[in-house]
Design a protein around this motif. Sequence first.
Motif, PDB file in Angstrom:
ATOM      1  N   GLY A   1      11.800   1.963  10.131  1.00 33.73           N
ATOM      2  CA  GLY A   1      12.227   0.802  10.903  1.00 33.73           C
ATOM      3  C   GLY A   1      13.438   0.133  10.300  1.00 33.73           C
ATOM      4  N   ALA A   2      13.876  -0.910  10.955  1.00 40.29           N
ATOM      5  CA  ALA A   2      15.095  -1.630  10.591  1.00 40.29           C
ATOM      6  C   ALA A   2      14.935  -2.340   9.241  1.00 40.29           C
ATOM      7  CB  ALA A   2      15.437  -2.648  11.683  1.00 40.29           C
ATOM      8  N   PRO A   3      16.037  -2.798   8.657  1.00 38.34           N
ATOM      9  CA  PRO A   3      15.968  -3.458   7.352  1.00 38.34           C
ATOM     10  C   PRO A   3      15.130  -4.736   7.377  1.00 38.34           C
ATOM     11  CG  PRO A   3      18.234  -2.840   7.869  1.00 38.34           C
ATOM     12  CD  PRO A   3      17.433  -2.613   9.107  1.00 38.34           C
ATOM     13  N   LYS A   4      14.337  -4.912   6.338  1.00 33.22           N
ATOM     14  CA  LYS A   4      13.622  -6.154   6.056  1.00 33.22           C
ATOM     15  C   LYS A   4      12.600  -6.549   7.122  1.00 33.22           C
ATOM     16  CE  LYS A   4      15.854  -6.488   2.271  1.00 33.22           C
ATOM     17  NZ  LYS A   4      15.155  -6.238   0.993  1.00 33.22           N
ATOM     18  N   VAL A   5      12.050  -5.576   7.838  1.00 34.52           N
ATOM     19  CA  VAL A   5      11.008  -5.898   8.806  1.00 34.52           C
ATOM     20  C   VAL A   5       9.622  -5.912   8.176  1.00 34.52           C
ATOM     21  CG1 VAL A   5      12.293  -5.083  10.820  1.00 34.52           C
ATOM     22  CG2 VAL A   5      10.834  -3.471   9.551  1.00 34.52           C
ATOM     23  N   GLY A   6       9.531  -5.547   6.893  1.00 31.84           N
ATOM     24  CA  GLY A   6       8.250  -5.614   6.189  1.00 31.84           C
ATOM     25  C   GLY A   6       7.599  -4.272   5.933  1.00 31.84           C
ATOM     26  N   LYS A   7       8.394  -3.197   5.869  1.00 30.90           N
ATOM     27  CA  LYS A   7       7.825  -1.861   5.684  1.00 30.90           C
ATOM     28  C   LYS A   7       7.106  -1.725   4.338  1.00 30.90           C
ATOM     29  CE  LYS A   7      11.798   0.257   6.374  1.00 30.90           C
ATOM     30  NZ  LYS A   7      12.651  -0.901   6.715  1.00 30.90           N
ATOM     31  N   THR A   8       7.723  -2.237   3.268  1.00 32.17           N
ATOM     32  CA  THR A   8       7.107  -2.114   1.940  1.00 32.17           C
ATOM     33  C   THR A   8       5.801  -2.880   1.871  1.00 32.17           C
ATOM     34  OG1 THR A   8       9.225  -1.763   0.815  1.00 32.17           O
ATOM     35  CG2 THR A   8       7.419  -2.632  -0.514  1.00 32.17           C
ATOM     36  N   ILE A   9       5.787  -4.098   2.397  1.00 33.31           N
ATOM     37  CA  ILE A   9       4.563  -4.900   2.386  1.00 33.31           C
ATOM     38  C   ILE A   9       3.462  -4.209   3.179  1.00 33.31           C
ATOM     39  CG2 ILE A   9       3.525  -7.045   3.202  1.00 33.31           C
ATOM     40  CD1 ILE A   9       5.050  -7.484   0.697  1.00 33.31           C
ATOM     41  N   LEU A  10       3.811  -3.658   4.356  1.00 37.12           N
ATOM     42  CA  LEU A  10       2.810  -2.974   5.164  1.00 37.12           C
ATOM     43  C   LEU A  10       2.283  -1.743   4.439  1.00 37.12           C
ATOM     44  CD1 LEU A  10       1.295  -2.852   7.850  1.00 37.12           C
ATOM     45  CD2 LEU A  10       3.137  -1.411   8.736  1.00 37.12           C
ATOM     46  N   ALA A  11       3.172  -1.004   3.773  1.00 33.41           N
ATOM     47  CA  ALA A  11       2.748   0.183   3.028  1.00 33.41           C
ATOM     48  C   ALA A  11       1.772  -0.202   1.908  1.00 33.41           C
ATOM     49  CB  ALA A  11       3.962   0.897   2.452  1.00 33.41           C
ATOM     50  N   LYS A  12       2.079  -1.283   1.204  1.00 29.78           N
ATOM     51  CA  LYS A  12       1.180  -1.721   0.125  1.00 29.78           C
ATOM     52  C   LYS A  12      -0.122  -2.282   0.679  1.00 29.78           C
ATOM     53  CE  LYS A  12       4.622  -2.401  -3.493  1.00 29.78           C
ATOM     54  NZ  LYS A  12       5.158  -3.298  -4.534  1.00 29.78           N
ATOM     55  N   ARG A  13      -0.053  -2.930   1.826  1.00 28.69           N
ATOM     56  CA  ARG A  13      -1.282  -3.351   2.495  1.00 28.69           C
ATOM     57  C   ARG A  13      -2.136  -2.127   2.850  1.00 28.69           C
ATOM     58  NH1 ARG A  13      -3.268  -8.169   1.694  1.00 28.69           N
ATOM     59  NH2 ARG A  13      -1.888  -9.876   2.249  1.00 28.69           N
ATOM     60  N   HIS A  14      -1.474  -1.110   3.336  1.00 25.95           N
ATOM     61  CA  HIS A  14      -2.166   0.135   3.682  1.00 25.95           C
ATOM     62  C   HIS A  14      -2.876   0.715   2.463  1.00 25.95           C
ATOM     63  CE1 HIS A  14      -2.913   3.954   5.642  1.00 25.95           C
ATOM     64  NE2 HIS A  14      -2.210   4.606   4.743  1.00 25.95           N
ATOM     65  N   SER A  15      -2.267   0.593   1.287  1.00 24.28           N
ATOM     66  CA  SER A  15      -2.859   1.167   0.071  1.00 24.28           C
ATOM     67  C   SER A  15      -4.164   0.493  -0.316  1.00 24.28           C
ATOM     68  CB  SER A  15      -1.859   1.070  -1.095  1.00 24.28           C
ATOM     69  OG  SER A  15      -1.737  -0.267  -1.557  1.00 24.28           O
ATOM     70  N   GLU A  16      -4.413  -0.713   0.187  1.00 26.79           N
ATOM     71  CA  GLU A  16      -5.649  -1.424  -0.149  1.00 26.79           C
ATOM     72  C   GLU A  16      -6.883  -0.762   0.458  1.00 26.79           C
ATOM     73  OE1 GLU A  16      -4.889  -5.400   1.129  1.00 26.79           O
ATOM     74  OE2 GLU A  16      -3.625  -5.886  -0.603  1.00 26.79           O
ATOM     75  N   HIS A  17      -6.664   0.165   1.405  1.00 21.92           N
ATOM     76  CA  HIS A  17      -7.779   0.903   2.012  1.00 21.92           C
ATOM     77  C   HIS A  17      -8.152   2.140   1.193  1.00 21.92           C
ATOM     78  CE1 HIS A  17      -7.635  -1.559   5.641  1.00 21.92           C
ATOM     79  NE2 HIS A  17      -6.320  -1.399   5.652  1.00 21.92           N
ATOM     80  N   PHE A  18      -7.471   2.359   0.067  1.00 20.74           N
ATOM     81  CA  PHE A  18      -7.702   3.549  -0.757  1.00 20.74           C
ATOM     82  C   PHE A  18      -8.181   3.132  -2.151  1.00 20.74           C
ATOM     83  CE2 PHE A  18      -4.907   4.738   2.610  1.00 20.74           C
ATOM     84  CZ  PHE A  18      -5.217   6.061   2.916  1.00 20.74           C
ATOM     85  N   LYS A  19      -8.911   4.016  -2.795  1.00 18.12           N
ATOM     86  CA  LYS A  19      -9.454   3.717  -4.122  1.00 18.12           C
ATOM     87  C   LYS A  19      -8.429   3.902  -5.233  1.00 18.12           C
ATOM     88  CE  LYS A  19     -14.257   4.884  -2.974  1.00 18.12           C
ATOM     89  NZ  LYS A  19     -15.422   5.765  -3.293  1.00 18.12           N
ATOM     90  N   ASN A  20      -7.557   4.908  -5.092  1.00 17.75           N
ATOM     91  CA  ASN A  20      -6.653   5.225  -6.194  1.00 17.75           C
ATOM     92  C   ASN A  20      -5.265   5.599  -5.664  1.00 17.75           C
ATOM     93  OD1 ASN A  20      -5.814   5.664  -8.829  1.00 17.75           O
ATOM     94  ND2 ASN A  20      -6.585   7.768  -8.890  1.00 17.75           N
TER      95      ASN A  20
END
Length: 359
Positions: free
Chosen positions: A34-53
Amino acid sequence: MERIYEKEQKHSLKPLARKLAIPTTKREIFNLYGAPKVGKTILAKRHSEHFKNPFYLDCGDIRLQQYLADIADSLSRFIIQKQCDLLILDHFSMPALFQAAIDKIHMHSTASILLVSKSPLPNRAQYCLSGLDFEEYVSFAHSNTSEHLFNLFLLDGTLPEICLLDESKKGERKREILALGDNTRILQGILPFMGHTLTTHHLYTHLKKTQSISKDTIYRCIHDFKLQKIVFFVPKLYHEKAPKKIYFWDFSLFSAISYQRNFVALFENMIFLELQKIGQPFYSNHLDFLLTTKDANIGFIAAPFLSEDSILKRIEKAYSQHKDLARLYVITLATAFERKAPLPSFVLPFWEFALGEQW
């Protein structure tokens, strides 16, 4: 990589809820773009909270650039050894360098892989993240009334980090964002054309007056902007080769670099960003936007300042050209009423339109 692994286990995130969700399926490769600064990194790290490791690697980290080849070479062994169940490669721009590692991880582990990039990556399950829509903005902005929230949204725009900043820093940060990356002068040069009907050649003709730029460069640049969802071109209904209307991923950015104002164009851009979540809008001589869904054709008119009489005239003109419309929405700043003839028409403020059910 061990130091990166330990550091990323400790990250904390601000509570910004987004509508887009990436599946947590094992042994799958997903692409978030997606476009710059729309929150891709934050969403990716949020996604990681569904995983154990999970393991997060920022390929754009300047501290890692000289080591990326070595990291790519040892990445698959590290992920398998640590039994990571998710690998995130952020700012992913060198597919060839990491392809062998991705293939090995995909073959020899159950880890899910998320590649975060500016443009869509071929042969991957693609998820495009847009800027905040009005409903998302409302979910974490601080105000009691929809009208006040609209006024704040109008100033802040669609980029998540802007609404979290002090008021005094917002304009400066927007100008910094516009100066990031490649082709910044081209982007700033085309922002004044928000809401205009034109072709890429028209943009080139304008830009070459102030910039030393080749035709190939502007066409390639516009192509990249379209892939990255920075710029959108809305085609004319039944006239694919006609000039298109141009809009941007954040309607507020032009105001950060110019004292000129075109509120009607800005208002259209706001409406367009709400509509493009549903499908590809078109425009016509008497409609600002038209959506064709599987059930119906729906028309939209942006009328921030029109009187009730003027709105009724616009409805009549729209009906004269589009008798197949199931319904028509006229988006305003305050005016609200309904008409059943000549076609079902709903006149309502932007905030009611954006927060209502899907038309």
